[in-house]
Design a protein around this motif. Sequence first.
Motif, PDB file in Angstrom:
ATOM      1  N   ASN A 168      30.490  49.269 -32.588  1.00  0.00           N
ATOM      2  CA  ASN A 168      30.171  50.697 -32.556  1.00  0.00           C
ATOM      3  C   ASN A 168      28.953  50.982 -31.673  1.00  0.00           C
ATOM      4  N   GLU A 169      28.002  50.079 -31.666  1.00  0.00           N
ATOM      5  CA  GLU A 169      26.783  50.294 -30.896  1.00  0.00           C
ATOM      6  C   GLU A 169      26.995  50.120 -29.395  1.00  0.00           C
ATOM      7  N   THR A 170      28.179  49.604 -29.001  1.00  0.00           N
ATOM      8  CA  THR A 170      28.509  49.508 -27.581  1.00  0.00           C
ATOM      9  C   THR A 170      28.425  50.874 -26.911  1.00  0.00           C
ATOM     10  N   TRP A 171      28.790  51.904 -27.655  1.00  0.00           N
ATOM     11  CA  TRP A 171      28.809  53.250 -27.070  1.00  0.00           C
ATOM     12  C   TRP A 171      27.406  53.759 -26.785  1.00  0.00           C
ATOM     13  N   LEU A 172      26.423  53.308 -27.555  1.00  0.00           N
ATOM     14  CA  LEU A 172      25.040  53.678 -27.270  1.00  0.00           C
ATOM     15  C   LEU A 172      24.572  53.027 -25.969  1.00  0.00           C
ATOM     16  N   ILE A 173      24.929  51.768 -25.778  1.00  0.00           N
ATOM     17  CA  ILE A 173      24.573  51.069 -24.547  1.00  0.00           C
ATOM     18  C   ILE A 173      25.265  51.708 -23.356  1.00  0.00           C
TER      19      ILE A 173
ATOM     20  N   GLY B 271      26.304  54.789 -23.086  1.00  0.00           N
ATOM     21  CA  GLY B 271      25.695  56.087 -22.809  1.00  0.00           C
ATOM     22  C   GLY B 271      24.348  55.968 -22.146  1.00  0.00           C
ATOM     23  N   GLY B 272      23.511  55.037 -22.630  1.00  0.00           N
ATOM     24  CA  GLY B 272      22.193  54.858 -22.037  1.00  0.00           C
ATOM     25  C   GLY B 272      22.261  54.380 -20.601  1.00  0.00           C
ATOM     26  N   ALA B 273      23.140  53.396 -20.321  1.00  0.00           N
ATOM     27  CA  ALA B 273      23.281  52.888 -18.960  1.00  0.00           C
ATOM     28  C   ALA B 273      23.854  53.962 -18.035  1.00  0.00           C
ATOM     29  N   GLY B 274      24.830  54.722 -18.540  1.00  0.00           N
ATOM     30  CA  GLY B 274      25.409  55.792 -17.728  1.00  0.00           C
ATOM     31  C   GLY B 274      24.412  56.890 -17.425  1.00  0.00           C
ATOM     32  N   LEU B 275      23.564  57.199 -18.410  1.00  0.00           N
ATOM     33  CA  LEU B 275      22.538  58.219 -18.202  1.00  0.00           C
ATOM     34  C   LEU B 275      21.558  57.781 -17.124  1.00  0.00           C
ATOM     35  N   PHE B 276      21.176  56.511 -17.150  1.00  0.00           N
ATOM     36  CA  PHE B 276      20.243  55.992 -16.149  1.00  0.00           C
ATOM     37  C   PHE B 276      20.845  56.065 -14.748  1.00  0.00           C
ATOM     38  N   ALA B 277      22.141  55.761 -14.635  1.00  0.00           N
ATOM     39  CA  ALA B 277      22.774  55.710 -13.318  1.00  0.00           C
ATOM     40  C   ALA B 277      23.153  57.094 -12.784  1.00  0.00           C
ATOM     41  N   ALA B 278      23.664  57.949 -13.669  1.00  0.00           N
ATOM     42  CA  ALA B 278      24.194  59.235 -13.203  1.00  0.00           C
ATOM     43  C   ALA B 278      23.150  60.335 -13.188  1.00  0.00           C
ATOM     44  N   PHE B 279      22.175  60.277 -14.095  1.00  0.00           N
ATOM     45  CA  PHE B 279      21.141  61.317 -14.186  1.00  0.00           C
ATOM     46  C   PHE B 279      19.767  60.663 -14.316  1.00  0.00           C
ATOM     47  N   PRO B 280      19.296  60.020 -13.257  1.00  0.00           N
ATOM     48  CA  PRO B 280      18.030  59.270 -13.353  1.00  0.00           C
ATOM     49  C   PRO B 280      16.830  60.144 -13.697  1.00  0.00           C
TER      50      PRO B 280
ATOM     51  N   PHE C 245      30.723  56.025  -6.588  1.00  0.00           N
ATOM     52  CA  PHE C 245      30.852  54.567  -6.746  1.00  0.00           C
ATOM     53  C   PHE C 245      30.927  54.193  -8.222  1.00  0.00           C
ATOM     54  N   MET C 246      30.050  54.767  -9.031  1.00  0.00           N
ATOM     55  CA  MET C 246      30.026  54.442 -10.462  1.00  0.00           C
ATOM     56  C   MET C 246      31.245  54.980 -11.184  1.00  0.00           C
ATOM     57  N   LEU C 247      31.795  56.085 -10.684  1.00  0.00           N
ATOM     58  CA  LEU C 247      32.962  56.669 -11.337  1.00  0.00           C
ATOM     59  C   LEU C 247      34.164  55.735 -11.236  1.00  0.00           C
ATOM     60  N   HIS C 248      34.282  55.018 -10.118  1.00  0.00           N
ATOM     61  CA  HIS C 248      35.366  54.050  -9.984  1.00  0.00           C
ATOM     62  C   HIS C 248      35.225  52.941 -11.030  1.00  0.00           C
ATOM     63  N   GLY C 249      34.001  52.474 -11.226  1.00  0.00           N
ATOM     64  CA  GLY C 249      33.784  51.453 -12.246  1.00  0.00           C
ATOM     65  C   GLY C 249      34.043  51.971 -13.642  1.00  0.00           C
ATOM     66  N   MET C 250      33.617  53.206 -13.913  1.00  0.00           N
ATOM     67  CA  MET C 250      33.831  53.793 -15.238  1.00  0.00           C
ATOM     68  C   MET C 250      35.312  54.014 -15.504  1.00  0.00           C
ATOM     69  N   ALA C 251      36.081  54.313 -14.457  1.00  0.00           N
ATOM     70  CA  ALA C 251      37.519  54.516 -14.627  1.00  0.00           C
ATOM     71  C   ALA C 251      38.206  53.247 -15.107  1.00  0.00           C
ATOM     72  N   ILE C 252      37.617  52.090 -14.809  1.00  0.00           N
ATOM     73  CA  ILE C 252      38.156  50.817 -15.285  1.00  0.00           C
ATOM     74  C   ILE C 252      37.560  50.448 -16.640  1.00  0.00           C
ATOM     75  N   LEU C 253      36.242  50.608 -16.763  1.00  0.00           N
ATOM     76  CA  LEU C 253      35.541  50.146 -17.956  1.00  0.00           C
ATOM     77  C   LEU C 253      35.847  50.992 -19.190  1.00  0.00           C
ATOM     78  N   LEU C 254      35.846  52.308 -19.046  1.00  0.00           N
ATOM     79  CA  LEU C 254      35.994  53.182 -20.211  1.00  0.00           C
ATOM     80  C   LEU C 254      37.324  52.987 -20.930  1.00  0.00           C
ATOM     81  N   PRO C 255      38.474  52.932 -20.222  1.00  0.00           N
ATOM     82  CA  PRO C 255      39.731  52.678 -20.945  1.00  0.00           C
ATOM     83  C   PRO C 255      39.741  51.335 -21.665  1.00  0.00           C
ATOM     84  N   ILE C 256      39.104  50.307 -21.061  1.00  0.00           N
ATOM     85  CA  ILE C 256      39.064  48.993 -21.707  1.00  0.00           C
ATOM     86  C   ILE C 256      38.296  49.070 -23.022  1.00  0.00           C
TER      87      ILE C 256
END
Length: 334
Positions: A59-64, A66-75, A300-311
Amino acid sequence: MTVDPTLAVIWACILAIGFLIYVVLDGFDLGIGMLFGVADSEHDRRVMMNSVAPIWDGNETWLILGGAGLFAAFPVVYASLLPALYLPVIIMLMALIMRGVAFEFRYKATGGYRTIWDLGFVLGSGVASFCQGAALGTLMQGLPIENGQYAGGPFIWFNAFSLYCGFGLMAGYMLLGATWLVLKTEGGLQEWSYRRIRPLMIVVSLFLLVGVLWMLIDYSHMGQRWWRNPEFLLLPLGGLVAAWLLWRSVDRRQELMPFWAAAAGFGLAFVALAFSFWPYVIPPSVTIYDAASVSAAQTFMLHGMAILLPIVLIYTCFVYWIFRGKATAEIEYD
């Protein structure tokens, strides 16, 4: 350096969904951690732990995420929030670590040592929940930003409204935890959980009512969109429907509906909060467009998220499916 408004909106939605999933999933197991302290017996405590043992760390994976995505997409958001919320974030992380260690060690401990780890599990769950609520309350009030940087002090979060939100989120998580125990347990513990849903529901409703009034009176920037867009009132109406379904499900001794109704209530409250913020990510001055990273980076990050998020989604659903059914005290956690 250019910012694509469409990409900024897409990333805002992705992160909002990620944080909402975290709040619901980790919320119920943090709630169980707090309820753990008032359980009637060692048998019930073992069942409570076993009900979340296979899934709590996932469950805590989603916190990680979100935090990593926030750093990359909205620094800009990341750079502004951390100085303001450094203390509650560090305390929250320490509490989550203590909670995880207690989860592992209490099964191996005996006698008085088990009591120590039980206390660590309860305190870790409660402190982490409180810090999350306090951080949210601070963000709702708005942060002083000058020239794109945080201009306040380290204790901006230590005020009445933020502390109020901290206690309110603790109550909300305990409500989610009680509904999860109804779903995953049976017999005396299930009945014990049913009896706690309605009192917790009343407490959470009072916290929400007072909190909304407080916000509208003292922090007008949060309520302006509601006055301009009365159609948003459908969200609190949906919350009333969810509350009614939850209340009725206790009478009918339904097992699945209480959890889904409570989760729906959290979801509607989250969406209402997002509408109150929009388009600001740090009210009242920084919008998602101001805070977004350049379009090339977001693409660039959106391509990675398109793979990672469904997994991650598929894995989460798979784990919950594999460990469906009732928890018992006999299943040891390793």
